[in-house]
Design a protein around this motif. Structure first.
Motif, PDB file in Angstrom:
ATOM      1  N   PHE B 228      -4.275 -29.140 -32.388  1.00 32.32           N
ATOM      2  CA  PHE B 228      -5.559 -28.621 -31.681  1.00 32.32           C
ATOM      3  C   PHE B 228      -5.980 -27.349 -32.195  1.00 32.32           C
ATOM      4  O   PHE B 228      -7.080 -27.128 -32.945  1.00 32.32           O
ATOM      5  CB  PHE B 228      -5.578 -28.484 -30.108  1.00 32.32           C
ATOM      6  N   TYR B 232      -9.345 -26.633 -34.041  1.00 25.42           N
ATOM      7  CA  TYR B 232     -10.332 -25.778 -33.420  1.00 25.42           C
ATOM      8  C   TYR B 232     -10.989 -24.537 -34.417  1.00 25.42           C
ATOM      9  O   TYR B 232     -11.901 -24.533 -34.356  1.00 25.42           O
ATOM     10  CB  TYR B 232      -9.580 -25.255 -32.245  1.00 25.42           C
ATOM     11  N   VAL B 233      -9.902 -24.066 -34.939  1.00 25.02           N
ATOM     12  CA  VAL B 233     -10.263 -22.836 -35.612  1.00 25.02           C
ATOM     13  C   VAL B 233     -11.027 -23.077 -36.933  1.00 25.02           C
ATOM     14  O   VAL B 233     -12.157 -22.419 -37.161  1.00 25.02           O
ATOM     15  CB  VAL B 233      -9.027 -21.793 -36.014  1.00 25.02           C
ATOM     16  N   ARG B 236     -13.589 -27.137 -35.913  1.00 19.97           N
ATOM     17  CA  ARG B 236     -14.300 -27.672 -34.689  1.00 19.97           C
ATOM     18  C   ARG B 236     -14.388 -29.148 -34.605  1.00 19.97           C
ATOM     19  O   ARG B 236     -15.249 -29.568 -33.976  1.00 19.97           O
ATOM     20  CB  ARG B 236     -15.473 -26.799 -34.422  1.00 19.97           C
TER      21      ARG B 236
END
Lengths: 270, 288
Positions: B228, B232-233, B236
């Motif tokens: 994740f 996410y960084v 996204r």
């Protein structure tokens, strides 16, 4: 065989370069003004500036994040030590018919997807009014630290020579003082590795912290990731400086952890 | 050491009780939430039983996320093992003991970094205009632009490369240490039979290390589930849904886009069931 060896050495050197260069480059960028970063040709020679690092260390959000990270991780690791080490010792030295099941249970906690833990916990903490507080984060992280410390400490205690403990019993030590005065000090080095590992794990944790905090309890990884979401408005040097700050604590344990790895494999040999 | 003492009970019972509470409460509660229709915006809810799960299987984005997660697992696990075995054997073959120590230290560094840091480091490096990793391409092509993170075809591999950077190098160290624990006699024997270096490893040393290597792969499979932070960084889940894994999709359903906590929880429950069953079976086989 000669050219083969040469190519092998070259590949290794390249891998070693790739392992550290991106990080060094980030550290270098943390010392650059924006004009020296936003260049089509990477610049190695530039006038260094301390402004980025100063800015990062002067920001309240970063300092709060740092404080939260230190308190949350420190407390969770402490709880992990207090609860995990004795349990690991008991499983290692007083095996009963549940020992295998206990070990498997502790390992299986690692299978749980973090999202599956974080979503219900968020709802629970909201209901009891602990959402976005450090205690909620500490309790949640304790699940991680206890299980990891236990998992790694069981083999560490098993590798303590039994004779030493037997001798202590003969000398009239009770079971508890054998644990305190013999097993703990003898296994201390491996145990330090296990504890350091659990610290790095929770320090680096992101998803749970993201879901369990909204403003007060944000840890450093969350603060750092938010800096980037302000897009290109934030000078890259500042972002790089925050990455460096975030990465430093785990790297402090490099020596302890590589020593731990060595000791694990030395035991296997004998 | 069959002494009569209260130590095992006082040491084990409280810890296991706490672990059970800390793990079972959220797990069971995840199932409860998944059977309701909670949303973040309102405190009201009612029981909808299995309708969240039915909706999931009709949700094309969910099916896409399952597929992306499977791809992610395969790509990262295979690439990590290939890099680890390749570099481990190379270190064993051509590096002097002193060099080995230096490489071991260097190769552990990436895995110690927070994934958020690793993701940033490489997000900068992959920047199409100013990134250091895309610079050689710009140099060779005279300034053409290559943006790996924003192309659907390359985004997953670009993010996976960061995962392999962290874990492949680290596992190379472990493979080396495993090779060092092997007894030298079989290798000597194979050498006397004029086996080539690669043959010695393909037919002698690596088969001897089969069990630990499988355990290592098992560890990587579990760690790959925790993708994740990287995704996410770095992307996204984008571009589009090209890198949207299950945890990313669950997060965006539950928090970013709609606050449908129950829907997200249903997804998390399915993930939990799938991983617990898979890994329990694998673990029993590894142990057997």
């Amino acid at each position: 065989m000669r050219p083969g060896r040469l190519i092998g050495k070259a590949i290794l050197a390249l891998a070693g370069f790739l392992a550290v260069f991106p990080l060094l480059w980030t550290a270098l960028n943390a010392l650059k003004n924006n004009v020296d970063i936003i260049t089509r040709v990477p610049r190695l020679v530039f006038t260094p500036t301390w402004a980025n690092i100063g800015y990062i260390l002067g920001r309240d959000s970063v300092l709060t994040g740092l404080y939260n990270s230190v308190v949350a991780c420190g407390s969770a690791v402490l709880i992990g030590i207090v609860l995990g080490l004795p349990a690991a010792y008991a499983v290692a030295r007083y095996p009963n018919r549940w020992a295998g099941d206990i070990q498997f249970f502790v390992l299986s906690l690692r299978f749980l997807p973090p999202v599956a833990v974080a979503i219900p916990l968020m709802v629970i903490w909201l209901q009891v009014g602990l959402y976005d507080t450090l205690p909620a984060l500490i309790i949640t992280y304790s699940l991680l630290t206890i299980s990891v410390i236990m998992w790694l400490a069981i083999p560490a205690f098993q590798s303590v020579p039994k004779d030493i403990e037997e001798a202590a019993f003969v000398d009239g030590y009770g079971a508890y003082s054998v644990f305190w005065r013999i097993a703990l000090p003898v296994a201390a080095r491996s145990l330090a590795g296990a504890v350091a590992f659990s610290f790095v794990l929770v320090w680096n944790e992101f998803l749970i912290a993201l879901m369990l905090s909204s403003s007060n309890a944000k840890t450093l990884p969350i603060v750092a990731s938010e800096l980037s979401q302000q897009g290109m408005n934030v000078p890259w040097g500042i972002l790089n400086a925050s990455v460096v700050l975030l990465s430093l604590p785990p790297l402090l344990f490099l020596g302890v952890l590589s020593g731990f790895l060595n000791s694990v494999f030395r035991q296997k040999k004998t | 050491m069959a002494r009569r003492t209260s130590l095992p009970v006082t040491f084990v019972v409280p810890t296991i009780a706490i672990l059970l509470v800390l793990s079972m409460v959220p797990t069971l509660y995840a199932i409860v939430i998944a059977l309701q229709n909670r949303e973040l915006s309102t405190p009201d809810y009612s029981w909808v039983w299995l309708s969240n799960f039915v909706d999931l299987f009709l949700d094309r984005r969910f099916l896409n996320a399952v597929w992306v997660s499977v791809k992610w697992e395969i790509v990262t696990v295979v690439a990590t093992m290939v890099v680890a075995i390749g570099l481990g054997v190379l270190m064993f073959e051509v590096a002097s003991p002193r060099l080995r120590n230096i490489y071991c230290l260097l190769f552990i560094i990436p895995v110690l970094l927070p994934r958020v840091s690793a993701a940033f480091v490489w997000k900068f490096a992959y920047h199409p205009l100013y990134g250091i990793a895309t610079y050689p391409y710009r140099l060779l092509t005279g300034g053409l632009i290559f943006d790996p993170l924003s192309k659907p075809a390359t985004a997953l591999f670009a993010v996976a490369s960061v995962d392999v950077w962290q874990w492949g190098l680290f596992f190379a160290v472990i493979v080396l240490k495993l090779l060092e624990t092997l007894p030298p006699q079989p290798i000597e024997a194979a050498r006397l039979d004029h086996a080539k270096r690669w043959q010695i490893h393909a037919y002698v040393t690596l088969p001897m290390l089969k069990a630990p290597l499988i355990s290592l792969m098992f560890v990587k499979m579990i760690e790959s589930l925790r993708s994740f932070d990287l995704i996410y960084v770095m992307t996204r889940g984008g571009p589009g849904v090209a890198t949207e894994t299950l945890d990313m999709y669950a997060f965006s359903q539950g928090f970013i886009e709609s606050g449908k906590v129950s829907y997200a929880s249903a997804m998390a429950v399915l993930m939990m069931i799938a991983t617990v069953i898979t890994f329990t079976m694998l673990w029993k086989r590894v142990q057997a």
